[in-house]
Write a protein that holds these residues in place. Structure first.
Motif, PDB file in Angstrom:
ATOM      1  N   ARG A 365       0.825  -1.206   0.000  1.00 28.59           N
ATOM      2  CA  ARG A 365       0.000   0.000   0.000  1.00 28.59           C
ATOM      3  C   ARG A 365       0.859   1.256   0.000  1.00 28.59           C
ATOM      4  O   ARG A 365       0.546   2.246  -0.677  1.00 28.59           O
ATOM      5  CB  ARG A 365      -0.924   0.001   1.219  1.00 28.59           C
ATOM      6  CG  ARG A 365      -2.000  -1.075   1.199  1.00 28.59           C
ATOM      7  CD  ARG A 365      -2.986  -0.869   2.324  1.00 28.59           C
ATOM      8  NE  ARG A 365      -3.646   0.429   2.236  1.00 28.59           N
ATOM      9  CZ  ARG A 365      -4.483   0.900   3.162  1.00 28.59           C
ATOM     10  NH1 ARG A 365      -4.757   0.177   4.235  1.00 28.59           N
ATOM     11  NH2 ARG A 365      -5.044   2.066   3.018  1.00 28.59           N
ATOM     12  N   LEU A 366       1.974   1.229   0.768  1.00 24.66           N
ATOM     13  CA  LEU A 366       2.863   2.387   0.783  1.00 24.66           C
ATOM     14  C   LEU A 366       3.481   2.624  -0.590  1.00 24.66           C
ATOM     15  O   LEU A 366       3.626   3.771  -1.030  1.00 24.66           O
ATOM     16  CB  LEU A 366       3.961   2.177   1.832  1.00 24.66           C
ATOM     17  CG  LEU A 366       3.534   2.185   3.302  1.00 24.66           C
ATOM     18  CD1 LEU A 366       4.735   1.941   4.204  1.00 24.66           C
ATOM     19  CD2 LEU A 366       2.844   3.489   3.675  1.00 24.66           C
ATOM     20  N   ARG A 367       3.861   1.563  -1.266  1.00 27.41           N
ATOM     21  CA  ARG A 367       4.458   1.715  -2.591  1.00 27.41           C
ATOM     22  C   ARG A 367       3.461   2.289  -3.588  1.00 27.41           C
ATOM     23  O   ARG A 367       3.823   3.087  -4.456  1.00 27.41           O
ATOM     24  CB  ARG A 367       4.991   0.370  -3.075  1.00 27.41           C
ATOM     25  CG  ARG A 367       6.260  -0.058  -2.340  1.00 27.41           C
ATOM     26  CD  ARG A 367       6.746  -1.410  -2.774  1.00 27.41           C
ATOM     27  NE  ARG A 367       7.989  -1.754  -2.099  1.00 27.41           N
ATOM     28  CZ  ARG A 367       8.377  -2.980  -1.797  1.00 27.41           C
ATOM     29  NH1 ARG A 367       7.594  -3.998  -2.106  1.00 27.41           N
ATOM     30  NH2 ARG A 367       9.527  -3.191  -1.195  1.00 27.41           N
ATOM     31  N   GLY A 370       3.155   6.223  -3.429  1.00 26.59           N
ATOM     32  CA  GLY A 370       4.215   7.122  -3.859  1.00 26.59           C
ATOM     33  C   GLY A 370       5.514   7.004  -3.095  1.00 26.59           C
ATOM     34  O   GLY A 370       6.321   7.949  -3.124  1.00 26.59           O
ATOM     35  N   MET A 371       5.767   5.919  -2.393  1.00 30.04           N
ATOM     36  CA  MET A 371       7.023   5.757  -1.653  1.00 30.04           C
ATOM     37  C   MET A 371       8.203   5.734  -2.613  1.00 30.04           C
ATOM     38  O   MET A 371       8.134   5.122  -3.684  1.00 30.04           O
ATOM     39  CB  MET A 371       6.981   4.466  -0.827  1.00 30.04           C
ATOM     40  CG  MET A 371       8.195   4.255   0.066  1.00 30.04           C
ATOM     41  SD  MET A 371       8.043   2.765   1.079  1.00 30.04           S
ATOM     42  CE  MET A 371       8.201   1.492  -0.171  1.00 30.04           C
ATOM     43  N   ASP A 372       9.319   6.409  -2.223  1.00 28.44           N
ATOM     44  CA  ASP A 372      10.471   6.425  -3.097  1.00 28.44           C
ATOM     45  C   ASP A 372      11.326   5.186  -2.888  1.00 28.44           C
ATOM     46  O   ASP A 372      11.003   4.311  -2.081  1.00 28.44           O
ATOM     47  CB  ASP A 372      11.285   7.713  -2.909  1.00 28.44           C
ATOM     48  CG  ASP A 372      11.943   7.792  -1.535  1.00 28.44           C
ATOM     49  OD1 ASP A 372      11.996   6.764  -0.823  1.00 28.44           O
ATOM     50  OD2 ASP A 372      12.409   8.885  -1.169  1.00 28.44           O
ATOM     51  N   LYS A 373      12.457   5.129  -3.610  1.00 32.82           N
ATOM     52  CA  LYS A 373      13.295   3.943  -3.584  1.00 32.82           C
ATOM     53  C   LYS A 373      13.943   3.700  -2.227  1.00 32.82           C
ATOM     54  O   LYS A 373      14.379   2.585  -1.943  1.00 32.82           O
ATOM     55  CB  LYS A 373      14.391   4.055  -4.642  1.00 32.82           C
ATOM     56  CG  LYS A 373      13.899   3.936  -6.060  1.00 32.82           C
ATOM     57  CD  LYS A 373      13.481   2.524  -6.366  1.00 32.82           C
ATOM     58  CE  LYS A 373      13.133   2.360  -7.833  1.00 32.82           C
ATOM     59  NZ  LYS A 373      12.738   0.973  -8.151  1.00 32.82           N
ATOM     60  N   ALA A 387       8.868   6.346  -6.799  1.00 30.05           N
ATOM     61  CA  ALA A 387       9.821   5.277  -7.105  1.00 30.05           C
ATOM     62  C   ALA A 387       9.944   5.036  -8.602  1.00 30.05           C
ATOM     63  O   ALA A 387      11.010   4.645  -9.085  1.00 30.05           O
ATOM     64  CB  ALA A 387       9.390   3.982  -6.405  1.00 30.05           C
ATOM     65  N   HIS A 388       8.887   5.247  -9.356  1.00 32.58           N
ATOM     66  CA  HIS A 388       8.928   4.980 -10.798  1.00 32.58           C
ATOM     67  C   HIS A 388       9.812   5.977 -11.529  1.00 32.58           C
ATOM     68  O   HIS A 388      10.210   5.732 -12.657  1.00 32.58           O
ATOM     69  CB  HIS A 388       7.520   5.015 -11.378  1.00 32.58           C
ATOM     70  CG  HIS A 388       6.597   4.024 -10.746  1.00 32.58           C
ATOM     71  ND1 HIS A 388       6.812   2.669 -10.817  1.00 32.58           N
ATOM     72  CD2 HIS A 388       5.467   4.191 -10.015  1.00 32.58           C
ATOM     73  CE1 HIS A 388       5.841   2.029 -10.161  1.00 32.58           C
ATOM     74  NE2 HIS A 388       5.024   2.933  -9.666  1.00 32.58           N
TER      75      HIS A 388
END
Length: 608
Positions: A365-367, A370-373, A387-388
């Motif tokens: 869910r975090l990913r 919008g969670m970054d790398k 992350a994308h």
């Protein structure tokens, strides 16, 4: 448990290959054929006429129901106890010594001791308390014989712990109402001496605080905890000692297999009704630990300044369980002569899985949010974009991942990842490799393997008891000694992990100490609710074991899953909490407190 339980990251295993399917089918066929063969042999044995009286062997068929004669009116309290006896009761009938044969009647509560000879004198040690008598008979052929001199009133006495007691008591054939755990304990004890019965007398009830202090002092000076404290002092005193890794790995394998073996051996004697109860309890434990994982994550997000990814990871550790805490609790229960239901090792395996699944679900869910790398969310310091939009070879990502940093978040320190790897983009939260790590990690495999082997061997032992004689000497007699060495290493590791808490904050430290008590109490309440629905009581030791399964944090399965599926999270904070704080708390103060809480839950909410 570090390298022993680190999965191979070379690639995804083929869980559903033809070879694995054929292997699983063969194992299932062996289990079914063994069960059918022993059932057939055991049935033939029952039909060959009345069984002789054999010391250490139950004469009651394992699936038969025991009807206890109603006690007299002056024993109404004991009658109520018999109505709520533990699930799976059966009769153990053997030739035993009886302190006062004239006072021993069906329905009477007795204590069982093991009488042995040491240095030419007698020694008696209590192994079971408050066991109900089912039947009392004279030894066949002795009805008209004159009692031997040693059974007379003027029999010679020995002084043991300030008490005088005769070396030999009169013998009787006594049937005791026991469950699977008690039956196993009596059989093992009888192999080393002779059983002796005495009338049970209730001790004066002490207050809760006094009981907790008494349990604490009793446990504090047991060899198990003394070895833990010994290891804990090694880093503090800067002793140049390193526990051999090969020995640690060997002890880990031994303890997991021993727990599985003993649990499987006891489960082999359970009737189908009790196996159904165990299945229901497994479902309860799975749900409870899943709820605990979610609650732990919410508490860490609310009361600590941790990043969301780290809160999720630590919460998933608490949604699992700890094999080290479990085996320590087993040792303490054996020292205190508290029994537990035989299927609890299965619970250790089942309740380790929910934390892994909760962590994977929340991280996915975090990913998607919008969670970054590096695990930062848009509203957290150091956020580097979705992350994308980043690649694995980004110089900025590499620079941050190679250094341990702390950032200000609303004026408080926030622990960052230490050496966090960079996850590949568009990676699914669940895949075959990850499922393999969750359900077939080395720890679970050793435990489940021991259960299966113990179950098959236990079924064979119904016909031929010598089948399990050798393994029992290895897995039961040496268990406590191996556990002492294991706790020595755990003490070293727990003390070293305390240094990782410097950047965690006071709220995180408070959580690592107080949350286990809250989670353990919640688990015991759920267990007691399940027992009230069934209308049967569980053993006091079962409450303590279920409490540590709910109140402990994983350091075996979840770290391995985190390394593969959640590389953005800090690897030090959850281990510092689970080993440095929670494990230390549970094995010193936690277990005696859980035992006392369980006793009060059973007393305050009796089963109708």
């Amino acid at each position: 448990m570090r390298k022993l339980f680190q999965a191979d990251a070379s690639g995804a295993p083929r869980l559903f290959s033809m070879r694995n399917m054929v292997g699983a089918a063969l194992i299932g066929a062996v289990v079914m054929m063994t069960t059918a063969a022993t059932d057939y042999a055991f049935g033939q044995h029952e039909n060959n006429g009345p069984s002789p009286v054999i010391i250490g062997q139950s004469l009651q068929p394992k699936d038969s129901k025991v009807e206890v004669a109603a006690p007299k009116a002056d024993k109404q309290e004991k009658s109520d106890d018999l109505k709520t006896r533990p699930i799976g009761s059966r009769v153990f009938k053997a030739i035993v010594e009886v302190a006062h044969p004239d006072e021993l009647k069906p329905g009477e509560a007795v204590d069982v001791s093991l009488a042995t000879l040491h240095g030419g004198g007698a020694h008696s040690e209590t192994i079971l308390k408050h066991v109900f008598v089912h039947s009392v008979e004279r030894v066949p052929g002795s009805e008209n014989q004159t009692p031997p001199p040693e059974e007379a009133e003027d029999a010679p006495v020995v002084v043991e712990h300030g008490h005088e007691q005769p070396e030999v008591f009169p013998t009787r054939v006594v049937g005791l109402l026991v469950n699977g755990g008690q039956l196993e304990k009596i059989r093992l004890a009888e192999a080393h001496g002779i059983l002796r019965l005495s009338i049970h007398h209730e001790a004066a009830h002490a207050g809760m605080l006094a009981s907790v202090m008494n349990n604490f002092v009793t446990n504090l000076f047991q060899p198990l905890l003394l070895f833990f404290f010994m290891g804990f002092a090694i880093p503090l005193l800067r002793v140049p000692f390193e526990f051999p890794k090969a020995l640690y790995q060997s002890l880990t394998i031994y303890l997991l297999v021993a727990i599985g073996w003993h649990g499987g051996e006891l489960m082999a004697e359970l009737p189908s009704s009790e196996l159904a109860v165990a299945g229901g309890l497994a479902a309860v434990g799975f749900i409870v630990n899943g709820i605990i994982g979610l609650c732990a994550t919410w508490m860490l997000r609310t009361f600590t300044p941790m990043r969301r990814i780290d809160a999720v990871t630590v919460g998933s550790y608490y949604g699992s369980d700890s094999a080290g805490t479990f085996v320590t609790c087993l040792g303490i229960l054996a020292t205190l002569n508290l029994l537990h239901d035989s299927y609890m090792p299965v619970m250790l395996a089942v309740m380790e899985i929910p934390g892994c699944l909760v962590g994977l679900f929340l991280v996915s869910r975090l990913r998607r949010s919008g969670m970054d790398k590096l695990g930062n969310m848009p509203d957290e310091p150091g956020y580097m974009g979705d992350a994308h939009a980043m690649t694995v070879t980004s110089p900025a990502a590499q620079d941050v991942s190679e250094n341990a940093e702390t950032h200000e978040h609303h004026g408080e320190l926030v622990a960052k990842s230490v050496g966090a790897a960079v996850a590949p983009a568009h990676k699914s939260a669940l895949n075959l490799k990850l499922l393999h790590e969750v359900f077939l990690n080395p720890g679970l495999y050793m435990l489940f393997g021991g259960i299966i082997v113990g179950f098959i061997s236990g079924r064979q032992a119904i016909v031929d008891p010598h089948v399990v004689e050798g393994p029992n000497n290895l897995f039961l007699v040496l268990f406590k000694g191996a556990l002492c060495l294991f706790l020595l290493e755990m003490g070293i590791t727990a003390c070293q992990r305390l240094s990782d808490l410097k950047t965690a904050g006071f709220g995180f430290i408070l959580f690592g100490v107080l949350a286990p008590v809250l989670f353990a109490t919640f688990g015991m309440v759920a267990l007691h609710g399940y027992s009230m629905v069934l209308g049967h009581a569980f053993e006091p030791g079962t409450y303590a074991l279920f409490a540590v399964l709910c109140g402990a944090a994983s350091y075996i399965a979840v770290p391995a899953v985190q390394r593969i599926a959640i590389p953005e999270a800090s690897p030090t904070l959850p281990l510092a909490a689970s080993l440095g704080l929670t494990f230390t708390w549970n094995v010193t103060l936690g277990i005696p407190i859980y035992i006392e809480i369980a006793q009060h839950i059973i007393q305050w909410f009796p089963i109708a």
